[in-house]
Design an enzyme around this catalytic site. Sequence first.
Site, PDB file in Angstrom:
ATOM      1  N   PRO A 239     -28.600 -29.218  16.739  1.00 54.74           N
ATOM      2  CA  PRO A 239     -28.341 -30.288  15.900  1.00 54.74           C
ATOM      3  C   PRO A 239     -27.001 -31.098  16.134  1.00 54.74           C
ATOM      4  O   PRO A 239     -26.079 -30.545  16.882  1.00 54.74           O
ATOM      5  CB  PRO A 239     -28.225 -29.813  14.691  1.00 54.74           C
TER       6      PRO A 239
ATOM      7  N   HIS B 125     -12.370 -16.043   9.338  1.00 59.63           N
ATOM      8  CA  HIS B 125     -12.880 -14.992  10.292  1.00 59.63           C
ATOM      9  C   HIS B 125     -11.878 -14.613  11.179  1.00 59.63           C
ATOM     10  O   HIS B 125     -11.276 -15.349  11.799  1.00 59.63           O
ATOM     11  CB  HIS B 125     -14.194 -15.047  10.681  1.00 59.63           C
TER      12      HIS B 125
ATOM     13  N   PRO C 111      21.182 -12.450  27.438  1.00 60.57           N
ATOM     14  CA  PRO C 111      22.092 -12.308  28.801  1.00 60.57           C
ATOM     15  C   PRO C 111      21.448 -12.985  29.854  1.00 60.57           C
ATOM     16  O   PRO C 111      20.132 -12.619  30.005  1.00 60.57           O
ATOM     17  CB  PRO C 111      22.223 -10.909  28.794  1.00 60.57           C
TER      18      PRO C 111
ATOM     19  N   ARG D  92     -22.279 -25.488  -5.466  1.00 65.66           N
ATOM     20  CA  ARG D  92     -21.926 -24.213  -5.458  1.00 65.66           C
ATOM     21  C   ARG D  92     -23.310 -23.547  -5.964  1.00 65.66           C
ATOM     22  O   ARG D  92     -23.959 -24.341  -6.551  1.00 65.66           O
ATOM     23  CB  ARG D  92     -20.652 -23.694  -6.400  1.00 65.66           C
TER      24      ARG D  92
ATOM     25  N   ALA E 153     -10.271  -9.125  -2.690  1.00 66.79           N
ATOM     26  CA  ALA E 153     -10.818 -10.420  -2.236  1.00 66.79           C
ATOM     27  C   ALA E 153     -10.141 -11.096  -0.938  1.00 66.79           C
ATOM     28  O   ALA E 153      -9.002 -10.625  -0.421  1.00 66.79           O
ATOM     29  CB  ALA E 153     -10.861 -11.524  -3.388  1.00 66.79           C
TER      30      ALA E 153
END
Length: 1098
Positions: A784, A757, A108, A380, A263
């Site tokens: 770096p 994260h 409204p 890995r 996990a």
Amino acid sequence: MSARAIWEATGKDLINRNLNYSNGVAKCRFAVYDQSVPWNQLVEQEPWLQTEKLVVKPDQLIKRRGKLGLIKVNVGLAEVQQWVDERIDKDVQVGKATGKLRRFIIEPFVAHKDEEEAYVCIYSERNGDVILFHHQGGVDIGDVDEKALRLSVEIDSKPSQEQISSGLLVNVTDAAKKERVAEFIVALYDVYVNLHFTYMEINPLVVTDDGGVFMLDLAAKIDATADFLCRTKWGDIEYPPPFGRDAYPEEAYIADLDSKSGASLKLTILNRAGRIWTMVAGGGASVIYSDTICDLGGANELANYGEYSGAPSEQQTYEYAKTILSLMTQDKHPDGKVLIIGGGIANFTNVAATFKGIVKALLQYQTKLVDHKVSIFVRRAGPNYQEGLRVMREVGANLGIPVHVFGPETHMTAVVGMALGKRPIPSASVVEFSTANFLLPGGQEDEMPRARAVSQDSGVGNRNSWDEKDGPRATAAASASSLAFLKPLFTSETKAIVWGMQTRAVQSMLDFDFVCRRKEPSVAAMVYPFTGDHKQKFYWGHGEVFISVYKSMDDAMKKHPTADVMVNFASLRSAYESTVEAMTYPQIRTIAIIAEGIPENSTRKLNKLAAEKHVAIIGPATVGGIKPGCLKIGNTGGMMDNILHSKLYRPGSVAYVSRSGGMSNELNNIVAHHSNGVCEGVAIGGDRYPGTTFIDHLLRYQNDPEVKMLVLLGEVGGVEEYDVCRALTDGRINKPLIAWCIGTCASMFSSEVQFGHAGACANAERETALSKNKALAEVGAHVPQSFDDLGDVIKKVYNQLVSDGTIVPREEVPPPTVPMDYSWARELGLIRKPASFMTSVSDERGQELLYAGMPISEVLKQNLGIGGVISLLWFQRRLPVYACKFIEMCLMVTADHGPAVSGAHNTIVCARAGKDLVSSLVSGLLTIGDRFGGALDAAARQFSEAYDAGQHPMEFVNTMRKKGELIMGVGHRVKSINNPDMRVTIIKEFLREHFPATPLLDYALEVEKITTSKKPNLILNVDGIIGVAFVDLLRNSGCFTREEAQEYIEIGTINGLFVLGRCTGFIGHYLDQRRLKQGLYRHPWDDISYVLPEKYSE
């Protein structure tokens, strides 16, 4: 991720349902329109749409809609419809993002004057909440941070109306209006806290002269991790994607998998048509891979962001990989496509197990991968990574596409340059070490150049004896409140208490202690409230030790007063309470909280309490930390081979602090390769408000003479890195600092991306990784060009410190050998032993229970029934449908024969004696034998032997009479040839109709003709027909050899049908007696014949 934006309609609904309305505050009325809701249906649900003037605007997380012309005010429904229809499903440019308008909120229209508009905002910070208020609001408010008045609210406190009035409403001159606004803000803050909002902005808030208070525009975020606390208040919350990026069903599918798993599984689709796809393990690693892709010019071709971490199962990894492969093989690219399967060095995830899931998906999509010209690059490391890489190489040789596989000998992101054609692909990689190498003498020698060797000392304790010069010390005096924290957190004497039954993590800590040559284990005790006090056995080198496990934390603390570290493995639901309890004990100085997903309000309360108690908290959402020679927290550092390879058994000269737990292990590797190793490393955790921050640990390292150089791995989101900049500027930190903030790719995306994260999302320019890296470089940190160059910068600084004599390397002393646990060695395929027993029935080891090789889900889907299940478990094969039906008929007719038979009688007597179900059932089953229930096997054996011997039925009858033996399966107490047993008749008809042949049944019926001619009740009974029919089934179904059929007869299979069927009846009798509440049974005297000697003889 924690703070997540919600629809404006969702936010207003939450406020409507939870705000304490008073003093003129109006509830928000709104209607939501999208193409799934017809206009007439919407009007029917919200009739006021036809009678009032309206406001319409998109509800898709678009900022400054008024400035962009994306709002229509003071119009009727017809104009609203026209305005929406002109814009819906049309592309709109908002900043760098282009997206389609699909969802609108209609409200409204509130008539008001400009001077009646105000601005209110509440947002959360580390140490409390901030309330902003400006007496002017609306689209032209400008820089609200400069204009608005600010009131800080401490954690666990509540602002009063007086504080609001005096602190925020000084420019509101009308007393009545000031009272209404103050009361409203107090009530709004209650909603903010109780419903775990992290951000709430109302602009404008309209406060009319006639006493009304209206919330016109709302932007809000809530803490998604608080769902388990707020579900009843929130209801089901739908989290919209940022504007410019559609919500895809594949993202929803992965989010659902994530919610059901311990996990972490994340997927964000950036560009479905993109050429570069990633499948990265670890929240920090996933950001770094995206950074590197963007740095090398692949931003426009990057198709997705995501991660899988936290030890997902093989099935979960398969589902995740399958989703990625299904997406990347939908559209072809002229240059083919690239899949990067990457990750750092895992702490505890079994790499081979997760790779099995990926391989399964790759094989499933092999044809499409070839068709879309996909190249795969793998990097890995971690537990059992050699087996994982071997499997990946093996499958790569058969996929028909290029598959390049690398381990920790290759820099983590080097495969990105290879995949994008920016660096050559080596023909073969050199494997530096393997999982069980530490078991062998000299297994870890000569892996690094001798120039990087360190001390001849054992490395135990805090003294770094090979560094003959002390490095530069901080000159600035620490504040009194932080002096305690500047002391070392861990020493070679540190003792820890572990909360949770994490035996693998504890064993890892003890192995680390042993290889560091600690005199005693670092774990003093464990706390686990769900069992009683007991001792848990662990290995200590080649021997064994017992560690006490306590139900009560109080008992653990009292009996182990020297323990000053708590490693908390409690779940996200109980981590807060257990941490608060731990802080009630003054002996605890450090707490590591491993759990991810603790609500931010709870974390901030913990941080406040920790500051008051002078307790250092590492985490939440962390793997922990490690101090070579002293202590490692839980699974930090990974397997023993990685600990030895990265020289973590003795201190080096480099101390690092990172947000990411997974990347901390990668840092261990990088530091070991480019210096004399790690002196201490801490992962503070990925949440927005970690217990300790970068500056806390860097100041501690600055105060530690054994630390010669510092490494900081920050990330996008938050402002903690600027505390480090200030410390560099004012001289509190003057040791060399190498710093890099990950997440530089964020600025290259057109829409906001929440990385793995919870804290990895920039809410302002100064929170971006680019701004932080620039600021750090400007104040003297060694920054770096990219993460790829981090190791080179560490090496350069280290060599300079060696050159100027700050660090003096010495020769390495080999660590003691640590045996590998049998269970892990077996999993790695390093040992073998004979099995204790064999089974061919079922297998529960995989993701799904197997019945004779058939997944249980298929058993249910194909509706095999109990007969089909018996065919799998008893015969290790699927029998024909008629055979399964016959088995079920047998179970039905043998289920019960009344309460008078011996088995039922025994069951009833036991039940009435108060025995439990199993005991009563067993007492009945023990009566089954030759005299009761054993006739099935005996009948099958007698009739089949006679038939096989070629005996005529009459000859068989005569032979049995001569032997004085009964023909089993023949005879009935009631039924006769003239009064047949209908059970036998029905079974006989079924056998005639469905069995392919019934020679033994025919033979038995011929015998019946002979026996009934002598006595009419000597008929073939139920036991007999089941016995002979089962022999016919075994011999003539085509499912068994003659030898197999005979073996099943001899081992008692047929009698098993009677036992299984009769269990049903026995259980029925037990339940019947309990239901009828029958008391102890005593047999009546008059039913017993007492036969005693007539005369007692001495």
